[in-house]
Enzyme design. Structure first.
Site, PDB file in Angstrom:
ATOM      1  N   SER A  44       2.936  -6.612   3.041  1.00 14.93           N
ATOM      2  CA  SER A  44       1.966  -5.657   3.571  1.00 14.93           C
ATOM      3  C   SER A  44       0.599  -5.828   2.887  1.00 14.93           C
ATOM      4  O   SER A  44       0.030  -6.919   2.932  1.00 14.93           O
ATOM      5  CB  SER A  44       2.523  -4.239   3.408  1.00 14.93           C
ATOM      6  OG  SER A  44       1.736  -3.301   4.084  1.00 14.93           O
ATOM      7  N   MET A  45       0.086  -4.803   2.184  1.00 15.02           N
ATOM      8  CA  MET A  45      -1.163  -5.013   1.438  1.00 15.02           C
ATOM      9  C   MET A  45      -0.943  -6.032   0.314  1.00 15.02           C
ATOM     10  O   MET A  45      -1.894  -6.700  -0.111  1.00 15.02           O
ATOM     11  CB  MET A  45      -1.705  -3.705   0.858  1.00 15.02           C
ATOM     12  CG  MET A  45      -3.037  -3.891   0.143  1.00 15.02           C
ATOM     13  SD  MET A  45      -3.792  -2.365  -0.441  1.00 15.02           S
ATOM     14  CE  MET A  45      -2.833  -2.056  -1.943  1.00 15.02           C
ATOM     15  N   ASP A  92       7.300  -3.890  13.986  1.00 17.47           N
ATOM     16  CA  ASP A  92       6.705  -3.356  12.753  1.00 17.47           C
ATOM     17  C   ASP A  92       5.876  -2.142  13.145  1.00 17.47           C
ATOM     18  O   ASP A  92       4.984  -2.238  13.979  1.00 17.47           O
ATOM     19  CB  ASP A  92       5.812  -4.445  12.117  1.00 17.47           C
ATOM     20  CG  ASP A  92       5.221  -4.050  10.772  1.00 17.47           C
ATOM     21  OD1 ASP A  92       4.932  -2.854  10.570  1.00 17.47           O
ATOM     22  OD2 ASP A  92       5.026  -4.944   9.924  1.00 17.47           O
ATOM     23  N   HIS A 134       8.907  -3.018   9.016  1.00 15.78           N
ATOM     24  CA  HIS A 134       7.799  -3.414   8.141  1.00 15.78           C
ATOM     25  C   HIS A 134       8.237  -3.843   6.737  1.00 15.78           C
ATOM     26  O   HIS A 134       7.821  -4.871   6.226  1.00 15.78           O
ATOM     27  CB  HIS A 134       6.781  -2.278   8.041  1.00 15.78           C
ATOM     28  CG  HIS A 134       5.597  -2.630   7.206  1.00 15.78           C
ATOM     29  ND1 HIS A 134       4.740  -3.675   7.539  1.00 15.78           N
ATOM     30  CD2 HIS A 134       5.134  -2.116   6.036  1.00 15.78           C
ATOM     31  CE1 HIS A 134       3.806  -3.767   6.605  1.00 15.78           C
ATOM     32  NE2 HIS A 134       4.013  -2.850   5.696  1.00 15.78           N
ATOM     33  N   PHE A 151       0.832  -1.205   0.000  1.00 16.17           N
ATOM     34  CA  PHE A 151       0.000   0.000   0.000  1.00 16.17           C
ATOM     35  C   PHE A 151       0.869   1.259   0.000  1.00 16.17           C
ATOM     36  O   PHE A 151       1.740   1.401   0.863  1.00 16.17           O
ATOM     37  CB  PHE A 151      -0.871  -0.053   1.266  1.00 16.17           C
ATOM     38  CG  PHE A 151      -1.841   1.075   1.447  1.00 16.17           C
ATOM     39  CD1 PHE A 151      -2.963   1.173   0.646  1.00 16.17           C
ATOM     40  CD2 PHE A 151      -1.655   2.009   2.459  1.00 16.17           C
ATOM     41  CE1 PHE A 151      -3.890   2.198   0.836  1.00 16.17           C
ATOM     42  CE2 PHE A 151      -2.575   3.037   2.656  1.00 16.17           C
ATOM     43  CZ  PHE A 151      -3.685   3.129   1.847  1.00 16.17           C
TER      44      PHE A 151
END
Length: 246
Positions: free
Chosen positions: A97-98, A194, A224, A29
């Site tokens: 992530s996304m 994260d 992250h 994202f």
């Protein structure tokens, strides 16, 4: 007609033609393919066919991202998946992530996927969910470049559209509700520290998918964006071992 912006250097989609085992590599994202390119190149070097799609509205300008929906991001991934399907017998999916959220979405909707490798995948971010009713603010500060390793930068937007946050919250809810559908093997990576996605997301994924073969691997030396961080080589090695076994 929405204004369009040129694709930033290093944010272009990437494709490597190799053998009949394909790997779909999905960025996160507000980020870009730059965060996943090292992984993609490492897998291609082993002979695999690799596709790293650029999610619509990403890798250009956050104004353009603001005009896109989670359905657009799914469509970008589906397109990459089809590209691999035309060339490969077997397909693995990985994402950060996304990109991890979208990896889970693909496994929920394509039971023929061989196995998945989510990395710091997002399914529940309370800070983002709290913005669902936000009407006053249009852009938030950036969330990119949460990296422990010094002097390494993620190519990501310096603003986050609130409208896009509302889209990812809907996507996370959709994916969270469908986790039980996932039955393929899963190798789940989670950074112990994260600052974007609470690490508990990965445990929740591990607990709720129906896969018999699943493993949670902790990344103790990355934040992250682990695919650009100190544990990048560990992710590559573990993933290659997992693919050979699956």
């Amino acid at each position: 007609m929405a204004e369009t912006y040129p694709v930033l250097q290093e944010a272009e989609p990437f494709y490597f033609e190799g053998n009949d085992i394909g790997i779909l590599v999905i960025h996160g994202f507000t980020g870009s393919t730059q965060s996943m390119r090292d992984l993609g190149e490492a897998y291609a070097k082993e002979g695999y066919t690799v596709c790293g799609p650029r999610l619509k509205g990403h890798g250009t300008h956050y104004y353009e991202m603001e005009q896109t929906t989670y359905a657009d991001w799914i469509a970008s991934v589906e397109e990459g998946y089809q590209w691999l399907k035309e060339r490969c017998q077997t397909i693995f999916v990985t994402g950060l992530s996304m990109g991890g959220t979208l990896t889970l979405y693909m496994a929920e909707n394509h039971p023929d996927i061989q196995a998945i490798i989510p990395i710091n995948a997002a399914i529940d971010i309370p800070d983002m969910a709290a913005l669902q009713n936000e009407r006053e603010t249009r852009f938030l500060d950036a969330i990119g470049s949460d990296i422990k390793k010094p002097y390494v930068r993620e190519l990501a937007y310096d603003k986050t559209p609130v409208k896009s946050v509302k889209e990812i919250v809907m996507l996370m809810e959709k994916v969270r509700n469908g986790l039980h559908k996932i039955q393929c093997p899963a190798l789940i990576f989670v950074s112990t520290e994260d600052h974007v996605v609470p690490p508990g997301n990965s445990q929740m994924i591990f607990d709720n998918i129906s896969s018999r073969q699943k493993r949670l691997v902790q990344l103790d030396n990355s934040y992250h964006v682990a695919t650009l961080d100190n544990d990048k080589e560990l992710i590559i090695e573990e993933t290659l071992r997992f693919i050979k076994r699956s």
